[in-house]
Design a protein around this motif. Structure first.
Motif, short mmCIF file in Angstrom:
data_model
loop_
_atom_site.label_atom_id
_atom_site.label_comp_id
_atom_site.label_asym_id
_atom_site.label_seq_id
_atom_site.Cartn_x
_atom_site.Cartn_y
_atom_site.Cartn_z
N PRO A 104 10.24 4.85 2.38
CA PRO A 104 9.84 6.18 1.92
C PRO A 104 9.31 6.11 0.49
N ARG A 105 8.24 6.81 0.21
CA ARG A 105 7.69 6.81 -1.16
C ARG A 105 8.74 7.28 -2.16
N SER A 106 9.58 8.21 -1.75
CA SER A 106 10.59 8.75 -2.65
C SER A 106 11.64 7.72 -3.07
N SER A 107 11.73 6.60 -2.33
CA SER A 107 12.72 5.58 -2.65
C SER A 107 12.16 4.47 -3.53
N VAL A 108 10.90 4.58 -3.93
CA VAL A 108 10.25 3.53 -4.71
C VAL A 108 9.71 4.11 -6.02
N ARG A 109 10.20 3.58 -7.13
CA ARG A 109 9.69 4.00 -8.44
C ARG A 109 8.60 3.06 -8.94
N ALA A 110 8.75 1.75 -8.65
CA ALA A 110 7.79 0.77 -9.15
C ALA A 110 7.84 -0.48 -8.29
N LEU A 111 6.75 -1.26 -8.37
CA LEU A 111 6.61 -2.51 -7.63
C LEU A 111 6.20 -3.62 -8.60
N ARG A 161 0.86 -1.20 0.00
CA ARG A 161 0.00 0.00 0.00
C ARG A 161 0.89 1.24 0.00
N TRP A 162 0.53 2.21 -0.80
CA TRP A 162 1.35 3.41 -0.89
C TRP A 162 0.49 4.66 -0.70
N SER A 163 1.12 5.69 -0.14
CA SER A 163 0.51 7.00 0.03
C SER A 163 1.47 8.02 -0.56
N THR A 164 1.24 9.29 -0.30
CA THR A 164 2.15 10.31 -0.83
C THR A 164 3.50 10.28 -0.12
N SER A 165 3.56 9.64 1.06
CA SER A 165 4.79 9.70 1.84
C SER A 165 5.49 8.36 2.03
N GLU A 166 4.77 7.23 1.91
CA GLU A 166 5.42 5.96 2.22
C GLU A 166 4.82 4.80 1.43
N VAL A 167 5.55 3.69 1.42
CA VAL A 167 5.09 2.43 0.83
C VAL A 167 5.21 1.36 1.91
N GLU A 168 4.07 0.75 2.25
CA GLU A 168 4.05 -0.34 3.22
C GLU A 168 4.00 -1.66 2.47
N TYR A 169 4.58 -2.71 3.07
CA TYR A 169 4.53 -4.02 2.42
C TYR A 169 4.37 -5.13 3.44
N ARG A 214 3.17 -13.16 11.65
CA ARG A 214 4.32 -13.91 11.16
C ARG A 214 4.84 -13.37 9.82
N ALA A 215 4.13 -12.46 9.23
CA ALA A 215 4.50 -11.98 7.90
C ALA A 215 5.76 -11.11 7.95
N VAL A 216 6.44 -11.05 6.82
CA VAL A 216 7.55 -10.12 6.64
C VAL A 216 6.95 -8.76 6.28
N THR A 217 7.23 -7.74 7.06
CA THR A 217 6.60 -6.44 6.86
C THR A 217 7.63 -5.33 6.93
N GLY A 218 7.26 -4.16 6.44
CA GLY A 218 8.12 -3.00 6.54
C GLY A 218 7.51 -1.79 5.86
N THR A 219 8.20 -0.67 5.98
CA THR A 219 7.76 0.59 5.39
C THR A 219 8.95 1.26 4.73
#
Length: 262
Positions: free
Chosen positions: A187-194, A110-118, A180-185
Motif C-alpha cells: 500500500p502506498r500509505s505504508s511507504v514513506r521512502a525507497l 513503481r508507485w501510484s497514488t494507491s500502491e508501490v510495486e517492486y 524468477r524475480a522477487v516481486t510484490g505490491t
C-alpha cells in the motif's frame, strides 16, 4: 517528492556498468525507479560485440520508458518486454546463448497514488521505509545462499548456477527470467521512502558490516547518497591496505544509490 541519485565507477579508467534512473509522469501522481548492475564478464570472448555498459544503458532505458508509459503492465511483464526489446537489437550480430552474454541485476519500483510495486532480480537491493521509520530490505538472496563450490570459478558458476534452476538469475537475453524475480505490491500509505542500491553500495552492510540496513537508510536520508559511497570507498581502501586479509572480489566496484522520498 524528493529524489537523489549517485552512481560512481569502481575504476575511473573503466566504463561504469551500472544504470540508474527515476521516471516521474507529468501527472505528478506517481513514478518509477530503475537500478541495474551490469555483470562484468571474465576476460576473453563472451559472444557479444557490445560492452556490458551498452547493455545496461539499453535495458535501463527500456525499463524506464515502459514502467512509466505502460502503467497497466505488471513489473515482470515490463522486464520481460524490455529484455526482449534489447535482445532483438543485437540477436543478428551476437551469440545471445553464451552464458556471459551481457546481463545485469535489476531493481525496479513503481508507485501510484494507491500502491508501490517492486521487482528485484539478483543481488542488488531495495530498501523500504515505513512512515514509522521501520526499514525493510527486499532482496533476492539466491546468490548468497549458494555453496561456495558452486561459485569456485567463473566456468563452474556459468555451467552450474548462472541462470540455472537451483542457482541464481540475472536479466540477459531470455525474457522468461522475469518470472524468477522477487516481486510484490505494498500500500502506498505504508511507504514513506525507497532506496535502491547496487552491490557496490550494499558492501557497507554485506561486506564490511559497518551497520545494518536501517542504519544504512538513515545515513542516506541524513547525509545523502554520495556520503554512503564515500564511506564505502574509505572502507575499500582500508581493506586493501591489509595484505593478510583474503581478497573478496573487486577492490572497488561500481556503486549506485537511488533515494526516493514519496
Amino acid at each position: 517528492m524528493r529524489t537523489e541519485l549517485v552512481s560512481e565507477p569502481g575504476d575511473p579508467d573503466r566504463p561504469n556498468e551500472d544504470f540508474a534512473s527515476v521516471g516521474l509522469p507529468a501527472s505528478g501522481q506517481g513514478g518509477s525507479l530503475v537500478v541495474l548492475d551490469g555483470v562484468t564478464p571474465p576476460r576473453g570472448d563472451y559472444g557479444c560485440l557490445h560492452p556490458v555498459s551498452w547493455f545496461s544503458a539499453r535495458l535501463g532505458g527500456a525499463l524506464t520508458e515502459l514502467s512509466v508509459s505502460q502503467g497497466d503492465l505488471p513489473l515482470p511483464e515490463v522486464l520481460s518486454q524490455a529484455i526482449r526489446r534489447v535482445a532483438d537489437t543485437h540477436a543478428a550480430t551476437c551469440d545471445l546463448s553464451h552464458p556471459r552474454t551481457p546481463q545485469a541485476t535489476v531493481v525496479l519500483a513503481r508507485w501510484s497514488t494507491s500502491e508501490v510495486e517492486y521487482l528485484v532480480l539478483s543481488d542488488s537491493a531495495l530498501l523500504v521505509e515505513s512512515p514509522a521509520g521501520e526499514v525493510t530490505a527486499l532482496l533476492d538472496d539466491r546468490l548468497s545462499r549458494l555453496p561456495r563450490a558452486a561459485l569456485a570459478t567463473d566456468a563452474v558458476a556459468d555451467t552450474t548456477a548462472r541462470n540455472k534452476e537451483g542457482g541464481f538469475f540475472t536479466a540477459a537475453a531470455d525474457p522468461s527470467v522475469a518470472s524468477r524475480a522477487v516481486t510484490g505490491t505494498l500500500p502506498r500509505s505504508s511507504v514513506r521512502a525507497l532506496a535502491a542500491l547496487t552491490d557496490g553500495a550494499t558492501r557497507w552492510v554485506e561486506r564490511f558490516h559497518a551497520g545494518d540496513w536501517a542504519e544504512l537508510f538513515a545515513l542516506v536520508r541524513k547525509e545523502g547518497s554520495p556520503s554512503l559511497v564515500e564511506r564505502v570507498r574509505a572502507l575499500e581502501r582500508a581493506d586493501a591496505r591489509e595484505p593478510s586479509r583474503p581478497r573478496r572480489g573487486k577492490t572497488h566496484d561500481d556503486a549506485t544509490v537511488v533515494f526516493a522520498e514519496l
